[in-house]
Design a protein around this motif. Structure first.
Motif, short mmCIF file in Angstrom:
data_model
loop_
_atom_site.label_atom_id
_atom_site.label_comp_id
_atom_site.label_asym_id
_atom_site.label_seq_id
_atom_site.Cartn_x
_atom_site.Cartn_y
_atom_site.Cartn_z
N LEU A 38 0.84 -1.19 0.00
CA LEU A 38 0.00 0.00 0.00
C LEU A 38 0.88 1.24 0.00
O LEU A 38 1.74 1.41 0.87
CB LEU A 38 -0.91 0.02 1.23
N ARG A 40 1.02 4.90 0.84
CA ARG A 40 0.23 5.63 1.82
C ARG A 40 0.16 7.13 1.54
O ARG A 40 0.64 7.95 2.33
CB ARG A 40 0.77 5.35 3.22
N ASP A 42 -2.37 8.81 1.92
CA ASP A 42 -3.22 9.38 2.95
C ASP A 42 -2.41 10.01 4.08
O ASP A 42 -2.96 10.69 4.95
CB ASP A 42 -4.15 8.31 3.53
N VAL A 266 -8.86 -1.61 3.93
CA VAL A 266 -7.78 -0.66 4.24
C VAL A 266 -7.69 -0.47 5.74
O VAL A 266 -6.58 -0.45 6.32
CB VAL A 266 -8.01 0.69 3.54
N VAL A 274 -9.84 5.51 5.13
CA VAL A 274 -9.68 6.30 3.92
C VAL A 274 -11.04 6.68 3.37
O VAL A 274 -12.05 6.04 3.68
CB VAL A 274 -8.87 5.55 2.84
N GLY A 278 -10.17 7.05 -1.95
CA GLY A 278 -8.89 6.57 -1.46
C GLY A 278 -8.78 5.07 -1.41
O GLY A 278 -7.67 4.51 -1.44
N ALA A 279 -9.93 4.40 -1.31
CA ALA A 279 -9.94 2.93 -1.22
C ALA A 279 -10.08 2.25 -2.57
O ALA A 279 -10.07 1.02 -2.65
CB ALA A 279 -11.08 2.47 -0.30
N ASN A 303 -3.22 4.20 -1.82
CA ASN A 303 -4.17 4.78 -0.87
C ASN A 303 -4.16 6.28 -1.13
O ASN A 303 -3.32 7.01 -0.61
CB ASN A 303 -3.74 4.51 0.58
#
Length: 502
Positions: A38, A40, A42, A266, A274, A278-279, A303
């Protein structure tokens, strides 16, 4: 294309953005038999990748352009990137956002000092209004995706991916809205590692890039779904369309239920929540594994953002089980006679975990029940329908019925003209198979159930609302019998809400 690669490598994103971690989702890797990574994004200062492209574009403005200020239209994340970048560089910013934008994003943009104008129901309507304001005010437009400097800023993610994971990488799954993110990542990765498969992910109701690539020309959507507001784009850009046509290997489309399941996946992997857009990457990745049955591959999902309205989690949680294909919903008709509900529970669902059970007495001849059950495999859904058919129960599979899932499940019930001397109780049942059957055994032969509502809440105990008909004199001893159950309960017969609505 060498020009775009050079712009990626010389991008100024790190004046504002950070290099985000690439993390393995170890539990998902184990359960799927693949190595799941993943990226990230976020974890950016504005909780989204959008800061990269927005800041890179603003940082390249001339002194004269900076004096004019910047303007853009955005569903939220690009707006935050523009507002953050403008504040850092001391530039005035005006942002037009759809009225449907989650409050958390609107508040975040304002907190960075930008002026916000809310207009329209999606990005395209906001963009049209923004164009009029731009012509009036003479400000510099910072496009969310159809700009080479914006695309180059997003492309720095591709650079980080190859540096952070220099070994085997089979596929990268990237959310698509207007196409800026996947264009930048694709331009970088495909030129250096063309063997890596680049897979875009879009919601079924916001699939402008999928339709455009399928038809071989840019295609505007008539309607745009807004659940994944970060990718709610009616039409992709000219530049992003050409780059996606050149670099994207395929696009996977996912439903809202699948996307809710992806948000949960997630969370389980990162303990972070998220936003729907975002997912998209991980949702598409998991769907890809399910459809291909692949194993021992290294798969990476972006993400892309975590600007989620907390209130939206209610809807996400409600739809997750169906999205994971772990819940099936049915309407079932049973005879309205003493013992029929108990027989249905005992013979049909006694060994199953009930996720939902809604019933209201409306006829003395038959009753309609809205029931949800836990399933592990899709075949169990068909098997349950066959079991109902075999037992003589008319039934309707509602698992894929969006009206039923969104509205009807909450509206089963209401006033009943034929109920007599009803008493209402709330119970806290243990979330175990057979709890309902034990309750019915305890009340057997004494009271007719006139109302029943239950929905699994994800805890050890489920909340149950039950109405019991108590003909004259038969209410005596009811509380004593209920006490023998050992379940916590509370009578609500005098509750004003019950009197008004039930």
């Amino acid at each position: 294309m060498q020009t775009l690669i050079k712009k990626i490598l010389t991008s100024r994103v790190y004046e504002a953005a950070v290099e985000t971690p690439l993390e393995e989702a170890t539990t998902l890797s184990f359960t799927t038999g693949n190595r799941i990574l993943l990226k990230r994004e976020d974890k950016q200062p504005v909780f989204s990748f959008k800061i990269r492209g927005a800041y890179n574009r603003i940082a390249h403005l001339t002194p004269a352009e900076r004096k004019k200020g910047v303007i853009t239209a955005s569903a939220g994340n690009h707006a935050q990137g523009v507002a953050f970048g403008a504040r850092k560089l001391g530039i005035r910013a005006l942002i037009v956002m759809p009225e449907t934008t989650p409050r958390i994003k609107v508040d975040a943009v304002r907190s960075f000092g930008a002026e916000v104008v809310l207009h329209g129901n999606n990005y395209s309507e906001a963009a049209d209004y923004m164009a009029a304001l731009m012509a009036q005010k003479g400000m510099i437009f910072i496009h969310p995706f159809n700009d080479e400097l914006v695309i180059a800023g997003q492309g720095t993610i591709g650079n980080e991916i190859l540096r952070q994971n220099p070994g085997r990488l089979d596929a990268v799954f990237v959310p698509i809205g207007g196409g800026g993110l996947i264009s930048g990542i694709g331009a970088y990765i495909k030129n250096l590692r063309p063997e890596i498969e680049l897979i875009g992910v879009e919601p079924i109701d916001s699939d402008a890039m999928f339709r455009s690539l399928s038809k071989g020309r840019k295609t505007a959507l008539d309607n745009v779904g807004i659940f994944a507001d970060g990718v709610a784009v009616r039409e992709v850009g000219d530049l992003t369309y050409e780059l996606c046509r050149q670099y994207v290997d395929r696009i996977i489309r996912v439903s809202t239920d699948e996307l809710c399941s992806g948000i949960k996946a997630v969370y389980q992997a990162t303990r972070s929540i998220v936003e729907p857009a975002g997912a998209l990457g991980l949702t598409g990745l998991l769907k890809y594994i399910g459809e291909t049955g692949c194993s021992e591959k290294t798969l990476l999902a972006i993400n892309s953002g975590a600007n989620m309205n907390f209130e939206r989690l209610r809807y996400v949680a409600e739809r997750t089980l169906v999205g994971e294909k772990q819940e099936a919903l049915f309407a079932v008709t049973i005879p309205e006679k003493p013992g029929s509900l108990k027989a249905f529970c005992r013979d049909i669902i006694a060994s199953r975990n009930i996720t939902e059970f809604n019933y209201r007495l409306s006829s003395r001849k038959q009753a309609h029940i809205f029931v949800g059950i836990s399933i592990q495999e899709e075949e169990e859904r068909t098997a349950f329908a066959n079991q109902l058919d075999g037992a003589g129960y008319k039934n309707l599979d509602l698992t894929d019925n969006d009206l039923a899932k969104t509205h009807i499940r909450y509206m089963v019930g209401g006033h009943s003209d034929i109920v007599e001397n009803e008493r209402l109780f709330r119970f806290w049942f243990p979330e175990t198979p057979g709890a309902l059957t034990r309750f019915l055994e305890t009340t057997r032969g004494h009271h007719n159930i006139s109302l029943f509502h239950y929905r699994a809440q994800g805890g050890d105990f489920g909340r149950v609302l039950i109405g019991l008909e108590c003909p004259d004199g038969s209410g005596d001893g009811l509380n004593r019998r209920l006490d023998t159950l050992g379940y916590r309960y509370q009578e609500e017969t005098d509750n004003r809400a019950y009197r008004l609505f039930l």
